[in-house]
Scaffold this motif. Structure first.
Motif, PDB file in Angstrom:
ATOM      1  N   TYR A  65      13.734 -12.673  17.668  1.00 40.33           N
ATOM      2  CA  TYR A  65      15.060 -13.237  17.809  1.00 40.33           C
ATOM      3  C   TYR A  65      16.077 -12.114  17.885  1.00 40.33           C
ATOM      4  N   VAL A  66      17.128 -12.350  18.616  1.00 38.36           N
ATOM      5  CA  VAL A  66      18.230 -11.406  18.687  1.00 38.36           C
ATOM      6  C   VAL A  66      19.507 -12.121  18.264  1.00 38.36           C
ATOM      7  N   THR A  67      20.451 -11.359  17.774  1.00 41.24           N
ATOM      8  CA  THR A  67      21.736 -11.939  17.420  1.00 41.24           C
ATOM      9  C   THR A  67      22.582 -12.053  18.686  1.00 41.24           C
ATOM     10  N   PRO A  68      23.604 -12.886  18.662  1.00 36.01           N
ATOM     11  CA  PRO A  68      24.471 -12.973  19.841  1.00 36.01           C
ATOM     12  C   PRO A  68      25.080 -11.611  20.227  1.00 36.01           C
TER      13      PRO A  68
ATOM     14  N   GLN B 106      23.740  -8.635  19.673  1.00 33.28           N
ATOM     15  CA  GLN B 106      22.690  -7.801  20.271  1.00 33.28           C
ATOM     16  C   GLN B 106      22.464  -8.197  21.721  1.00 33.28           C
ATOM     17  N   CYS B 107      22.479  -9.492  21.990  1.00 29.17           N
ATOM     18  CA  CYS B 107      22.302  -9.982  23.355  1.00 29.17           C
ATOM     19  C   CYS B 107      23.406  -9.438  24.260  1.00 29.17           C
ATOM     20  N   GLU B 108      24.645  -9.504  23.800  1.00 29.42           N
ATOM     21  CA  GLU B 108      25.775  -9.024  24.591  1.00 29.42           C
ATOM     22  C   GLU B 108      25.743  -7.510  24.769  1.00 29.42           C
ATOM     23  N   GLU B 109      25.386  -6.785  23.701  1.00 26.88           N
ATOM     24  CA  GLU B 109      25.300  -5.323  23.785  1.00 26.88           C
ATOM     25  C   GLU B 109      24.187  -4.893  24.742  1.00 26.88           C
ATOM     26  N   GLY B 110      23.155  -5.711  24.860  1.00 29.27           N
ATOM     27  CA  GLY B 110      22.059  -5.410  25.775  1.00 29.27           C
ATOM     28  C   GLY B 110      22.362  -5.791  27.220  1.00 29.27           C
ATOM     29  N   GLY B 111      23.552  -6.319  27.454  1.00 28.44           N
ATOM     30  CA  GLY B 111      23.949  -6.662  28.824  1.00 28.44           C
ATOM     31  C   GLY B 111      23.711  -8.116  29.184  1.00 28.44           C
ATOM     32  N   GLY B 112      23.386  -8.944  28.192  1.00 34.60           N
ATOM     33  CA  GLY B 112      23.129 -10.348  28.466  1.00 34.60           C
ATOM     34  C   GLY B 112      24.232 -11.248  27.947  1.00 34.60           C
ATOM     35  N   LYS B 113      24.004 -12.543  28.097  1.00 33.69           N
ATOM     36  CA  LYS B 113      24.954 -13.540  27.615  1.00 33.69           C
ATOM     37  C   LYS B 113      24.176 -14.605  26.849  1.00 33.69           C
ATOM     38  N   PRO B 114      24.525 -14.860  25.573  1.00 31.66           N
ATOM     39  CA  PRO B 114      23.814 -15.894  24.817  1.00 31.66           C
ATOM     40  C   PRO B 114      24.146 -17.289  25.348  1.00 31.66           C
TER      41      PRO B 114
ATOM     42  N   GLY C 199      16.396 -23.856  23.404  1.00 36.93           N
ATOM     43  CA  GLY C 199      15.795 -22.608  22.946  1.00 36.93           C
ATOM     44  C   GLY C 199      16.802 -21.494  22.723  1.00 36.93           C
ATOM     45  N   ASN C 200      18.060 -21.746  23.034  1.00 36.33           N
ATOM     46  CA  ASN C 200      19.128 -20.747  22.868  1.00 36.33           C
ATOM     47  C   ASN C 200      18.748 -19.371  23.405  1.00 36.33           C
ATOM     48  N   PRO C 201      18.428 -19.253  24.706  1.00 35.74           N
ATOM     49  CA  PRO C 201      17.983 -17.957  25.222  1.00 35.74           C
ATOM     50  C   PRO C 201      19.134 -16.988  25.488  1.00 35.74           C
ATOM     51  N   CYS C 202      18.778 -15.730  25.527  1.00 30.61           N
ATOM     52  CA  CYS C 202      19.688 -14.688  25.993  1.00 30.61           C
ATOM     53  C   CYS C 202      19.416 -14.535  27.490  1.00 30.61           C
ATOM     54  N   LYS C 203      20.438 -14.684  28.304  1.00 24.58           N
ATOM     55  CA  LYS C 203      20.263 -14.605  29.759  1.00 24.58           C
ATOM     56  C   LYS C 203      20.709 -13.238  30.270  1.00 24.58           C
ATOM     57  N   GLY C 204      19.777 -12.538  30.922  1.00 22.46           N
ATOM     58  CA  GLY C 204      20.082 -11.246  31.522  1.00 22.46           C
ATOM     59  C   GLY C 204      20.015 -10.094  30.531  1.00 22.46           C
ATOM     60  N   GLY C 205      20.015  -8.911  31.047  1.00 22.16           N
ATOM     61  CA  GLY C 205      20.052  -7.711  30.221  1.00 22.16           C
ATOM     62  C   GLY C 205      18.727  -7.376  29.558  1.00 22.16           C
ATOM     63  N   LYS C 206      18.823  -6.573  28.550  1.00 18.37           N
ATOM     64  CA  LYS C 206      17.643  -6.029  27.839  1.00 18.37           C
ATOM     65  C   LYS C 206      16.843  -7.123  27.127  1.00 18.37           C
ATOM     66  N   TYR C 207      17.504  -8.144  26.605  1.00 18.56           N
ATOM     67  CA  TYR C 207      16.841  -9.175  25.809  1.00 18.56           C
ATOM     68  C   TYR C 207      16.676 -10.486  26.579  1.00 18.56           C
ATOM     69  N   ASP C 208      16.596 -10.433  27.889  1.00 20.64           N
ATOM     70  CA  ASP C 208      16.507 -11.619  28.724  1.00 20.64           C
ATOM     71  C   ASP C 208      15.348 -12.527  28.298  1.00 20.64           C
ATOM     72  N   GLY C 209      15.675 -13.784  28.046  1.00 17.55           N
ATOM     73  CA  GLY C 209      14.675 -14.785  27.695  1.00 17.55           C
ATOM     74  C   GLY C 209      14.350 -14.894  26.216  1.00 17.55           C
ATOM     75  N   GLN C 210      14.798 -13.946  25.426  1.00 18.21           N
ATOM     76  CA  GLN C 210      14.503 -14.013  23.991  1.00 18.21           C
ATOM     77  C   GLN C 210      15.467 -14.978  23.301  1.00 18.21           C
ATOM     78  N   PRO C 211      14.966 -15.699  22.299  1.00 18.02           N
ATOM     79  CA  PRO C 211      15.839 -16.665  21.620  1.00 18.02           C
ATOM     80  C   PRO C 211      16.941 -15.962  20.810  1.00 18.02           C
ATOM     81  N   VAL C 212      18.108 -16.566  20.819  1.00 18.51           N
ATOM     82  CA  VAL C 212      19.249 -16.050  20.066  1.00 18.51           C
ATOM     83  C   VAL C 212      19.335 -16.823  18.760  1.00 18.51           C
ATOM     84  N   ASP C 213      19.464 -16.090  17.679  1.00 20.99           N
ATOM     85  CA  ASP C 213      19.553 -16.719  16.359  1.00 20.99           C
ATOM     86  C   ASP C 213      20.854 -16.344  15.685  1.00 20.99           C
TER      87      ASP C 213
END
Length: 71
Positions: free
Chosen positions: A38-41, A43-51, A57-71
């Motif tokens: 899981y990644v935090t919102p 972390q998702c944004e810092e990795g270049g994605g958008k929660p 499933g609350n995925p992170c879209k795009g970036g380093k954490y693409d597809g991982q669930p956001v918690d």
């Protein structure tokens, strides 16, 4: 004769120990890969994605954490 028995025992012990280490490594690898991460919102944004917390499933879209669930 006694030397052969001792040598056979040493070889058998080494073989069994090797199998034990192989099994432990396999179990560790399976556990590591099977666990969801899981990644935090932030972390998702810092990795270049958008929660995407409104999607299933609350995925992170795009970036380093693409597809991982956001918690």
């Amino acid at each position: 004769m006694r030397t052969r028995r001792i040598l056979a025992a040493v070889i058998a012990t080494a073989a069994l120990a090797g199998l034990g280490l192989t099994g432990a490594a396999t179990a560790t690898a399976a556990t590591t890969q099977g666990a969801p991460s899981y990644v935090t919102p932030s972390q998702c944004e810092e990795g270049g994605g958008k929660p995407m917390i409104n999607e299933p499933g609350n995925p992170c879209k795009g970036g380093k954490y693409d597809g991982q669930p956001v918690d």
